[in-house]
Design a protein around this motif. Structure first.
Motif, PDB file in Angstrom:
ATOM      1  N   PHE A 117      24.408  30.682  18.387  1.00 26.09           N
ATOM      2  CA  PHE A 117      24.697  31.637  19.458  1.00 26.09           C
ATOM      3  C   PHE A 117      25.310  30.865  20.623  1.00 26.09           C
ATOM      4  CE2 PHE A 117      21.640  34.578  17.518  1.00 26.09           C
ATOM      5  CZ  PHE A 117      22.222  35.803  17.785  1.00 26.09           C
ATOM      6  N   SER A 118      26.265  31.476  21.299  1.00 31.51           N
ATOM      7  CA  SER A 118      26.745  30.895  22.557  1.00 31.51           C
ATOM      8  C   SER A 118      27.131  32.015  23.501  1.00 31.51           C
ATOM      9  CB  SER A 118      27.949  29.966  22.319  1.00 31.51           C
ATOM     10  OG  SER A 118      29.089  30.698  21.918  1.00 31.51           O
ATOM     11  N   ASP A 119      27.066  31.724  24.810  1.00 37.70           N
ATOM     12  CA  ASP A 119      27.611  32.662  25.784  1.00 37.70           C
ATOM     13  C   ASP A 119      28.187  31.891  26.962  1.00 37.70           C
ATOM     14  OD1 ASP A 119      25.517  31.988  27.405  1.00 37.70           O
ATOM     15  OD2 ASP A 119      24.590  33.969  27.474  1.00 37.70           O
ATOM     16  N   ILE A 120      28.854  32.611  27.841  1.00 35.36           N
ATOM     17  CA  ILE A 120      29.562  31.989  28.959  1.00 35.36           C
ATOM     18  C   ILE A 120      28.632  31.906  30.168  1.00 35.36           C
ATOM     19  CG2 ILE A 120      31.514  32.237  30.549  1.00 35.36           C
ATOM     20  CD1 ILE A 120      32.916  33.845  28.273  1.00 35.36           C
ATOM     21  N   VAL A 121      28.529  30.720  30.757  1.00 32.79           N
ATOM     22  CA  VAL A 121      27.698  30.524  31.954  1.00 32.79           C
ATOM     23  C   VAL A 121      28.384  31.218  33.133  1.00 32.79           C
ATOM     24  CG1 VAL A 121      26.763  28.820  33.556  1.00 32.79           C
ATOM     25  CG2 VAL A 121      26.806  28.329  31.100  1.00 32.79           C
ATOM     26  N   GLY A 122      27.626  32.033  33.864  1.00 30.68           N
ATOM     27  CA  GLY A 122      28.172  32.728  35.040  1.00 30.68           C
ATOM     28  C   GLY A 122      29.128  33.855  34.694  1.00 30.68           C
ATOM     29  N   PHE A 123      28.972  34.413  33.514  1.00 24.87           N
ATOM     30  CA  PHE A 123      29.909  35.471  33.083  1.00 24.87           C
ATOM     31  C   PHE A 123      29.817  36.702  33.992  1.00 24.87           C
ATOM     32  CE2 PHE A 123      30.991  39.177  30.342  1.00 24.87           C
ATOM     33  CZ  PHE A 123      32.321  38.864  30.118  1.00 24.87           C
ATOM     34  N   THR A 124      28.604  37.025  34.459  1.00 23.19           N
ATOM     35  CA  THR A 124      28.424  38.196  35.342  1.00 23.19           C
ATOM     36  C   THR A 124      29.223  38.017  36.631  1.00 23.19           C
ATOM     37  OG1 THR A 124      26.205  38.475  34.447  1.00 23.19           O
ATOM     38  CG2 THR A 124      26.716  39.665  36.466  1.00 23.19           C
ATOM     39  N   THR A 125      29.184  36.804  37.186  1.00 30.49           N
ATOM     40  CA  THR A 125      29.924  36.523  38.429  1.00 30.49           C
ATOM     41  C   THR A 125      31.429  36.568  38.193  1.00 30.49           C
ATOM     42  OG1 THR A 125      28.111  35.077  39.137  1.00 30.49           O
ATOM     43  CG2 THR A 125      30.205  34.847  40.306  1.00 30.49           C
ATOM     44  N   ILE A 126      31.862  35.941  37.075  1.00 37.34           N
ATOM     45  CA  ILE A 126      33.301  35.944  36.735  1.00 37.34           C
ATOM     46  C   ILE A 126      33.789  37.384  36.578  1.00 37.34           C
ATOM     47  CG2 ILE A 126      34.993  35.333  34.952  1.00 37.34           C
ATOM     48  CD1 ILE A 126      33.329  32.780  34.432  1.00 37.34           C
ATOM     49  N   SER A 127      32.989  38.221  35.921  1.00 34.86           N
ATOM     50  CA  SER A 127      33.366  39.622  35.695  1.00 34.86           C
ATOM     51  C   SER A 127      33.482  40.378  37.006  1.00 34.86           C
ATOM     52  CB  SER A 127      32.343  40.311  34.788  1.00 34.86           C
ATOM     53  OG  SER A 127      32.322  39.701  33.518  1.00 34.86           O
ATOM     54  N   ALA A 128      32.560  40.097  37.925  1.00 32.92           N
ATOM     55  CA  ALA A 128      32.557  40.801  39.213  1.00 32.92           C
ATOM     56  C   ALA A 128      33.799  40.459  40.035  1.00 32.92           C
ATOM     57  CB  ALA A 128      31.303  40.443  39.995  1.00 32.92           C
ATOM     58  N   LEU A 129      34.339  39.252  39.828  1.00 34.12           N
ATOM     59  CA  LEU A 129      35.505  38.807  40.597  1.00 34.12           C
ATOM     60  C   LEU A 129      36.812  39.051  39.855  1.00 34.12           C
ATOM     61  CD1 LEU A 129      34.042  35.382  41.830  1.00 34.12           C
ATOM     62  CD2 LEU A 129      34.259  37.493  43.162  1.00 34.12           C
ATOM     63  N   SER A 130      36.763  39.762  38.725  1.00 34.20           N
ATOM     64  CA  SER A 130      37.952  39.959  37.894  1.00 34.20           C
ATOM     65  C   SER A 130      38.208  41.435  37.628  1.00 34.20           C
ATOM     66  CB  SER A 130      37.780  39.241  36.545  1.00 34.20           C
ATOM     67  OG  SER A 130      37.415  37.898  36.707  1.00 34.20           O
ATOM     68  N   GLU A 131      39.466  41.734  37.332  1.00 28.73           N
ATOM     69  CA  GLU A 131      39.827  43.075  36.869  1.00 28.73           C
ATOM     70  C   GLU A 131      39.375  43.220  35.408  1.00 28.73           C
ATOM     71  OE1 GLU A 131      41.232  45.577  38.584  1.00 28.73           O
ATOM     72  OE2 GLU A 131      41.137  44.310  40.373  1.00 28.73           O
ATOM     73  N   PRO A 132      39.096  44.448  34.952  1.00 17.66           N
ATOM     74  CA  PRO A 132      38.662  44.635  33.563  1.00 17.66           C
ATOM     75  C   PRO A 132      39.611  44.002  32.532  1.00 17.66           C
ATOM     76  CG  PRO A 132      38.344  46.664  34.782  1.00 17.66           C
ATOM     77  CD  PRO A 132      39.054  45.727  35.705  1.00 17.66           C
ATOM     78  N   ILE A 133      40.926  44.158  32.748  1.00 14.27           N
ATOM     79  CA  ILE A 133      41.890  43.607  31.790  1.00 14.27           C
ATOM     80  C   ILE A 133      41.819  42.075  31.783  1.00 14.27           C
ATOM     81  CG2 ILE A 133      43.830  43.590  33.439  1.00 14.27           C
ATOM     82  CD1 ILE A 133      44.051  44.331  29.663  1.00 14.27           C
ATOM     83  N   GLU A 134      41.508  41.483  32.940  1.00 21.79           N
ATOM     84  CA  GLU A 134      41.397  40.023  33.032  1.00 21.79           C
ATOM     85  C   GLU A 134      40.170  39.527  32.261  1.00 21.79           C
ATOM     86  OE1 GLU A 134      43.540  39.248  37.368  1.00 21.79           O
ATOM     87  OE2 GLU A 134      41.389  39.679  37.302  1.00 21.79           O
ATOM     88  N   VAL A 135      39.102  40.323  32.283  1.00 19.84           N
ATOM     89  CA  VAL A 135      37.892  39.973  31.530  1.00 19.84           C
ATOM     90  C   VAL A 135      38.189  40.003  30.030  1.00 19.84           C
ATOM     91  CG1 VAL A 135      35.514  40.616  30.993  1.00 19.84           C
ATOM     92  CG2 VAL A 135      36.359  40.840  33.331  1.00 19.84           C
TER      93      VAL A 135
END
Length: 269
Positions: A136-154
């Motif tokens: 299993f792996s996931d992205i560290v700080g993904f919630t923060t990155i998502s909040a600072l990005s447009e949906p298409i950028e995510v």
């Protein structure tokens, strides 16, 4: 030549007896043509020549003379038949290409053996695997990155990163199970058993993924470094297909839960 109107001729042809046939004098057409005409309107179907035979006979009758209307018509029929064969061949080839694309896509969504069983309308029984390794792996700080990005950028970020991961997987004996949001799940030892190689395969794959992440750039945030967490665990599990409308190959058991906990509690990179 009978001196009748077209309507009268059609009526006589439609409702014999007597049989209504053209009367062609020997001086009005070549003898071979008259004989061929009589063969064509024979009451016994097996005596009527096929189009290919008629065409061959006309070629003999003409002997290089100027083409007549019947010859032109037969050539058009022959050309039409040839074009139809080419069209069918072309469509068949296109169908085969589409079939291969569909099968390739299906093989990427489900294990080949499972896909084959579902294609033939068979049922896929759940299977027990006594030794596999789960990643299993996931992205560290993904919630923060998502909040600072447009949906298409995510979406672009996840697509870029997991396309990179997919390329790494091709070099190892592993099976990509699924992605859920920013989580990426891989297994080795299933659906194809590989003895006791599964742990080494997943560990080597993990090192390659860590290496590739080190040079990965987020398109819309090039200055933000990409960091991931990874968790691995080996053990037993059960695998099976869940659902009919959108069937998914799912894994169940404590091994999966433990691998997930290993990931969520691990240090970044």
């Amino acid at each position: 030549m009978l001196g009748l109107s077209p309507e009268e001729i059609i009526r006589k042809v439609k409702k014999p007896p007597p049989m209504c046939r053209p009367t062609v004098a020997p001086d009005q057409a070549p003898l071979e043509c008259i004989q061929m005409m009589k063969q064509c309107w024979s009451e016994q179907p097996d005596r009527r020549p096929a189009f290919d035979d008629i065409f061959d006979q006309f070629k003999t009758i003409n002997k290089g003379k100027k083409t007549n209307i019947i010859d032109s018509m037969l050539r058009m029929l022959e050309q039409y038949s040839s074009n139809l064969e080419d069209l069918i061949r072309e469509r068949t080839e296109e169908l085969e290409v589409e079939k291969q694309r569909t099968e390739k896509l299906l093989a990427e969504m489900l294990p080949p053996s499972v896909a084959e069983a579902l294609k033939t309308g068979g049922t896929v029984e759940p299977e027990y695997f006594d030794e596999v390794t789960i990643y299993f792996s996931d992205i560290v700080g993904f919630t923060t990155i998502s909040a600072l990005s447009e949906p298409i950028e995510v979406v672009n970020l996840l697509n870029d990163l997991y396309t990179l991961f997919d390329a790494v997987l091709a070099n190892h004996d592993v099976y990509k199970v699924e992605t859920i949001g920013d989580a990426y799940m891989v297994a080795s030892g299933l659906p194809k058993r590989n003895g006791n190689k599964h742990a080494a395969e997943v560990a080597n794959m993990s090192l390659d993924i860590l290496s590739s992440v080190g040079t990965f750039k987020i398109r819309h945030m090039p200055d933000v470094p990409m960091r991931i967490r990874i968790g691995l665990h080996s053990g037993s599990c059960v695998a099976g297909v869940v659902g009919l409308t959108m069937p998914r190959y799912c894994l169940f058991g404590d091994t999966i839960n433990t691998a997930s906990r290993m990931e969520s509690t691990s240090l970044r990179m």
